[in-house]
Design an enzyme around this catalytic site. Structure first.
Site, PDB file in Angstrom:
ATOM      1  N   THR A 190       0.660  -1.222   0.014  1.00 49.53           N
ATOM      2  CA  THR A 190       0.034   0.077   0.114  1.00 49.53           C
ATOM      3  C   THR A 190       0.910   1.217   0.001  1.00 49.53           C
ATOM      4  O   THR A 190       2.057   1.189   0.463  1.00 49.53           O
ATOM      5  CB  THR A 190      -0.825   0.219   1.268  1.00 49.53           C
ATOM      6  N   ASP A 191       0.199   2.462  -0.492  1.00 47.28           N
ATOM      7  CA  ASP A 191       1.081   3.590  -0.309  1.00 47.28           C
ATOM      8  C   ASP A 191       1.262   4.404   1.228  1.00 47.28           C
ATOM      9  O   ASP A 191       2.077   4.750   1.315  1.00 47.28           O
ATOM     10  CB  ASP A 191       0.372   4.532  -1.279  1.00 47.28           C
ATOM     11  N   GLU A 192       0.404   3.550   2.089  1.00 46.98           N
ATOM     12  CA  GLU A 192       0.434   4.130   3.278  1.00 46.98           C
ATOM     13  C   GLU A 192       1.748   3.855   4.166  1.00 46.98           C
ATOM     14  O   GLU A 192       2.035   4.355   5.052  1.00 46.98           O
ATOM     15  CB  GLU A 192      -0.915   3.419   4.162  1.00 46.98           C
ATOM     16  N   TYR A 224      -1.502  -0.611  11.085  1.00 47.63           N
ATOM     17  CA  TYR A 224      -1.656  -1.175   9.893  1.00 47.63           C
ATOM     18  C   TYR A 224      -0.690  -0.958   8.878  1.00 47.63           C
ATOM     19  O   TYR A 224      -0.048  -1.867   8.245  1.00 47.63           O
ATOM     20  CB  TYR A 224      -3.129  -0.762   8.985  1.00 47.63           C
ATOM     21  N   LYS A 229       2.343  -3.442   7.324  1.00 39.42           N
ATOM     22  CA  LYS A 229       2.361  -3.652   5.975  1.00 39.42           C
ATOM     23  C   LYS A 229       4.028  -3.287   5.520  1.00 39.42           C
ATOM     24  O   LYS A 229       4.567  -4.064   4.860  1.00 39.42           O
ATOM     25  CB  LYS A 229       1.647  -2.702   5.022  1.00 39.42           C
TER      26      LYS A 229
HETATM   27  P1  NAD Z   1      -9.930  -7.064   2.164  1.00 34.78           P
HETATM   28  O1  NAD Z   1      -9.761  -6.796   3.750  1.00 34.78           O
HETATM   29  O2  NAD Z   1     -10.994  -6.683   1.431  1.00 34.78           O
HETATM   30  O3  NAD Z   1      -9.640  -8.562   2.064  1.00 34.78           O
HETATM   31  C1  NAD Z   1      -8.493  -9.330   2.832  1.00 34.78           C
HETATM   32  C2  NAD Z   1      -8.817 -10.523   2.607  1.00 34.78           C
HETATM   33  O4  NAD Z   1      -7.764 -11.580   3.108  1.00 34.78           O
HETATM   34  C3  NAD Z   1      -9.902 -11.302   2.888  1.00 34.78           C
HETATM   35  O5  NAD Z   1     -10.735 -12.294   2.011  1.00 34.78           O
HETATM   36  C4  NAD Z   1      -9.669 -12.384   4.393  1.00 34.78           C
HETATM   37  O6  NAD Z   1     -10.556 -13.078   4.602  1.00 34.78           O
HETATM   38  C5  NAD Z   1      -8.182 -12.602   3.854  1.00 34.78           C
HETATM   39  N1  NAD Z   1      -7.196 -12.749   5.070  1.00 34.78           N
HETATM   40  C6  NAD Z   1      -7.173 -12.154   6.017  1.00 34.78           C
HETATM   41  N2  NAD Z   1      -6.333 -12.893   6.964  1.00 34.78           N
HETATM   42  C7  NAD Z   1      -5.980 -13.719   6.384  1.00 34.78           C
HETATM   43  C8  NAD Z   1      -5.418 -15.136   6.853  1.00 34.78           C
HETATM   44  N3  NAD Z   1      -4.767 -14.924   8.033  1.00 34.78           N
HETATM   45  N4  NAD Z   1      -4.988 -16.047   6.067  1.00 34.78           N
HETATM   46  C9  NAD Z   1      -5.528 -16.179   4.785  1.00 34.78           C
HETATM   47  N5  NAD Z   1      -6.201 -15.161   4.317  1.00 34.78           N
HETATM   48  C10 NAD Z   1      -6.595 -14.213   5.190  1.00 34.78           C
HETATM   49  O7  NAD Z   1      -8.557  -6.285   1.555  1.00 34.78           O
HETATM   50  P2  NAD Z   1      -8.426  -5.593   0.258  1.00 34.78           P
HETATM   51  O8  NAD Z   1      -8.822  -4.145   0.660  1.00 34.78           O
HETATM   52  O9  NAD Z   1      -8.844  -6.326  -0.700  1.00 34.78           O
HETATM   53  O10 NAD Z   1      -6.725  -5.445   0.277  1.00 34.78           O
HETATM   54  C11 NAD Z   1      -6.133  -6.615  -0.244  1.00 34.78           C
HETATM   55  C12 NAD Z   1      -4.626  -6.143  -0.098  1.00 34.78           C
HETATM   56  O11 NAD Z   1      -4.337  -5.167  -0.949  1.00 34.78           O
HETATM   57  C13 NAD Z   1      -4.201  -5.917   1.262  1.00 34.78           C
HETATM   58  O12 NAD Z   1      -2.799  -6.667   1.220  1.00 34.78           O
HETATM   59  C14 NAD Z   1      -4.189  -4.301   1.229  1.00 34.78           C
HETATM   60  O13 NAD Z   1      -3.054  -4.361   2.139  1.00 34.78           O
HETATM   61  C15 NAD Z   1      -3.756  -4.249  -0.204  1.00 34.78           C
HETATM   62  N6  NAD Z   1      -4.082  -2.895  -0.507  1.00 34.78           N
HETATM   63  C16 NAD Z   1      -5.357  -2.397  -0.418  1.00 34.78           C
HETATM   64  C17 NAD Z   1      -5.830  -1.158  -0.802  1.00 34.78           C
HETATM   65  C18 NAD Z   1      -7.188  -0.729  -0.838  1.00 34.78           C
HETATM   66  O14 NAD Z   1      -7.685   0.525  -1.107  1.00 34.78           O
HETATM   67  N7  NAD Z   1      -8.185  -1.735  -0.246  1.00 34.78           N
HETATM   68  C19 NAD Z   1      -4.961  -0.423  -1.528  1.00 34.78           C
HETATM   69  C20 NAD Z   1      -3.690  -0.684  -1.439  1.00 34.78           C
HETATM   70  C21 NAD Z   1      -3.281  -1.970  -1.092  1.00 34.78           C
HETATM   71  O1  DAU Z   2      -4.097   4.010   0.646  1.00 36.30           O
HETATM   72  C1  DAU Z   2      -4.609   2.673   0.543  1.00 36.30           C
HETATM   73  C2  DAU Z   2      -5.143   2.173   1.739  1.00 36.30           C
HETATM   74  O2  DAU Z   2      -6.676   2.475   1.584  1.00 36.30           O
HETATM   75  C3  DAU Z   2      -5.396   0.641   1.807  1.00 36.30           C
HETATM   76  O3  DAU Z   2      -4.066   0.404   2.079  1.00 36.30           O
HETATM   77  C4  DAU Z   2      -6.191   0.351   3.086  1.00 36.30           C
HETATM   78  O4  DAU Z   2      -6.148  -1.066   3.098  1.00 36.30           O
HETATM   79  C5  DAU Z   2      -7.517   0.819   2.769  1.00 36.30           C
HETATM   80  O5  DAU Z   2      -8.425   0.466   3.787  1.00 36.30           O
HETATM   81  C6  DAU Z   2      -7.471   2.196   2.512  1.00 36.30           C
HETATM   82  O6  DAU Z   2      -7.073   3.078   3.851  1.00 36.30           O
HETATM   83  P1  DAU Z   2      -7.895   4.387   4.112  1.00 36.30           P
HETATM   84  O7  DAU Z   2      -7.713   4.425   5.705  1.00 36.30           O
HETATM   85  O8  DAU Z   2      -7.435   5.551   3.197  1.00 36.30           O
HETATM   86  O9  DAU Z   2      -9.257   3.964   3.799  1.00 36.30           O
HETATM   87  P2  DAU Z   2     -10.912   4.328   4.464  1.00 36.30           P
HETATM   88  O10 DAU Z   2     -11.788   3.811   3.295  1.00 36.30           O
HETATM   89  O11 DAU Z   2     -11.106   3.646   5.873  1.00 36.30           O
HETATM   90  O12 DAU Z   2     -10.922   5.626   4.684  1.00 36.30           O
HETATM   91  C7  DAU Z   2     -10.733   6.631   3.588  1.00 36.30           C
HETATM   92  C8  DAU Z   2     -10.969   8.016   4.174  1.00 36.30           C
HETATM   93  O13 DAU Z   2     -12.114   8.462   4.626  1.00 36.30           O
HETATM   94  C9  DAU Z   2      -9.696   8.270   5.380  1.00 36.30           C
HETATM   95  O14 DAU Z   2      -9.226   9.353   5.282  1.00 36.30           O
HETATM   96  C10 DAU Z   2     -10.753   8.000   6.702  1.00 36.30           C
HETATM   97  C11 DAU Z   2     -12.003   8.503   6.064  1.00 36.30           C
HETATM   98  N1  DAU Z   2     -13.218   8.173   6.740  1.00 36.30           N
HETATM   99  C12 DAU Z   2     -13.390   6.631   6.570  1.00 36.30           C
HETATM  100  C13 DAU Z   2     -14.484   5.995   7.271  1.00 36.30           C
HETATM  101  C14 DAU Z   2     -14.669   4.374   7.117  1.00 36.30           C
HETATM  102  C15 DAU Z   2     -14.346   8.966   7.296  1.00 36.30           C
HETATM  103  O15 DAU Z   2     -13.977  10.197   7.422  1.00 36.30           O
HETATM  104  N2  DAU Z   2     -15.300   8.057   7.762  1.00 36.30           N
HETATM  105  C16 DAU Z   2     -15.390   6.799   7.763  1.00 36.30           C
HETATM  106  O16 DAU Z   2     -16.427   6.415   8.347  1.00 36.30           O
END
Ligand code: NAD
Ligand code: DAU
Length: 379
Positions: free
Chosen positions: A137-139, A185, A189
């Site tokens: 992730t970019d985080e 988190y 990562k």
């Molecule tokens: P998500 O939370 O929707 O899905 C995570 C999946 O991993 C689920 O299906 C869960 O059951 C599985 N899982 C969790 N713990 C596990 C374990 N111990 N063993 C096997 N499976 C397990 O996540 P997402 O948003 O799809 O993100 C997927 C990946 O991409 C993550 O690694 C996250 O850090 C990365 N990522 C997410 C975003 C985003 O915006 N969502 C952006 C950049 C990177």
């Molecule tokens: O940048 C990539 C990341 O983006 C991934 O690595 C993470 O897995 C993914 O969850 C996401 O993280 P964020 O924290 O940016 O996503 P989230 O949807 O939780 O929140 C987006 C923004 O909105 C953040 O600034 C927090 C704010 N927020 C979020 C929620 C859930 C609110 O203001 N209210 C809310 O209820």
């Protein structure tokens, strides 16, 4: 049947993982795709209903921390590639329960790496033709400042950029930006990214790491901003905006991320890192207003009728101010381009959630967690 490749995708029942599994199963009928997922609260097999009976798809319920099981699966399926998405992914949960994040994201990644190492090193050809691709992730880069709070014309655009072309600063995360994670988190990562690179540098494992910005699109668990707010607007529930809603995120349509993963898995340079993003920055409050307008329009409600659902609440602890990804290396070296402009992507996303109320109801009621028992237990 002999497959050309045998690939484990971890976390394939989650949001991004399900799009990656679908893309690979459809695009590569000669690859065996093994979806390895523990089915935590975030895993939902209904995300993959359309491909679950394909001959080149296998679901395995397993924990990435279970080293013996991973080892057994590597041997049983002659695995030559791992695309690792399984993780605890929600920042708010990591603030309440950091241990679970260290266990899954750090120890789980290490257990996968060690199993891949032992299995691949036991083969006559060793690491040749193998790939361990870690999705990050970019985080991990920390947070940028809001140096231009009103927004400026962005110096870079892609097809994914919004018509508003705003950037809220002149600096971006590049592949050279020093890691500086703030939340449990992102710390977990970052640690997993370091382990992946260490396995390349120490043992010569062919690894790749990519760091992507915020994804949006179908099948995202409704604890994350966009699906949570779409569902709340539909049911006229308050929209909890953290702090002043000024934080900036850089949004990419999930299928464009999946396409990047496909390209990088096949053509990325071993030991390299690629940032993935579409130069599409939005202040939370602005994107929330777009979502409200879109939901109201699609539901035939009066324009801006639901703006009063916006409710400012206590800020997230340690809330990172701005993320903005510079993805020019990926564009330059591998020719990746996002395919969808933000305005199209958000319309498509809102429409998908409104059209899939049953999916949402299953998730919010908890019924989705029975899907595995009904579909797979006796197979
Ligand atoms: P998500 O939370 O929707 O899905 C995570 C999946 O991993 C689920 O299906 C869960 O059951 C599985 N899982 C969790 N713990 C596990 C374990 N111990 N063993 C096997 N499976 C397990 O996540 P997402 O948003 O799809 O993100 C997927 C990946 O991409 C993550 O690694 C996250 O850090 C990365 N990522 C997410 C975003 C985003 O915006 N969502 C952006 C950049 C990177
Ligand atoms: O940048 C990539 C990341 O983006 C991934 O690595 C993470 O897995 C993914 O969850 C996401 O993280 P964020 O924290 O940016 O996503 P989230 O949807 O939780 O929140 C987006 C923004 O909105 C953040 O600034 C927090 C704010 N927020 C979020 C929620 C859930 C609110 O203001 N209210 C809310 O209820």
């Amino acid at each position: 049947m002999e497959f050309k490749r045998n690939i484990i995708v971890t976390g394939g029942a989650g949001f991004i993982g399900s799009h990656v599994v679908r893309l690979f199963v459809n695009k590569y009928p000669d690859y065996h795709i093994i979806n390895l997922d523990k089915l935590t609260y975030a895993g939902n097999l209904a995300n993959l209903k359309d491909i679950e009976d394909r001959p080149n798809y296998t679901f395995v319920k397993a924990d990435i921390c279970d080293f013996d099981r991973i080892m057994q699966l590597m041997q049983e399926h002659h695995v030559d590639g791992i695309i690792h998405l399984a993780a605890e992914s929600h920042v708010d949960r990591s603030i309440k329960d950091p241990f679970t994040f260290a266990r899954t994201n750090v120890m789980g990644t290490l257990s996968l790496l060690q199993a891949a190492k032992l299995y691949w090193e036991s083969l006559p050809e060793g690491y040749e033709g193998k790939r361990f691709y870690h999705i990050s992730t970019d985080e991990v880069y920390g947070a940028l400042e809001l140096t231009n709070p009103e927004g400026i014309e962005s110096p870079f655009t892609t097809k994914a950029s919004s018509e508003h072309h705003h950037a809220y600063g002149t600096d971006f995360f590049t592949e050279e930006t020093k890691y500086n994670p703030h939340s449990p988190y992102s710390a977990s990562k970052a640690s997993s990214d370091h382990f992946v690179r260490a396995f390349h540098d120490t043992y010569g494992m062919p690894t790749i790491v990519t760091n992507c910005s915020n994804n949006y699109g179908p099948y995202q668990f409704p604890e994350k901003l966009i699906p949570l707010f779409i569902n709340n607007i539909r049911h006229r529930k308050p929209l909890p905006v953290y702090g002043k809603g000024e934080n900036v995120r850089d949004w990419l349509y999930v299928e464009d991320h999946a396409r990047a993963i496909d390209l990088i898995f096949h053509e990325g340079k071993v030991a390299d890192t690629y940032n993935i993003g579409g130069f599409n920055e939005w202040k939370n409050i602005d994107i929330i207003k777009v979502v409200i307008k879109t939901v109201d329009r699609l539901l035939g409600r009066k324009e801006d009728e639901d703006m009063d659902l916006i409710t400012y609440v206590t800020d997230r602890k340690g809330h990172d101010m701005r993320y903005a990804i510079d993805s020019r290396k990926l564009q330059r070296e591998l020719g990746w381009e996002p395919s969808l402009q933000f305005e199209e992507g958000i319309e498509k996303t809102v429409r998908w959630y409104l059209d899939h109320q049953e999916w949402m109801d299953n998730v919010t009621s908890g019924d989705y967690q029975n899907y595995y028992d009904s579909m797979y237990k006796d197979r």
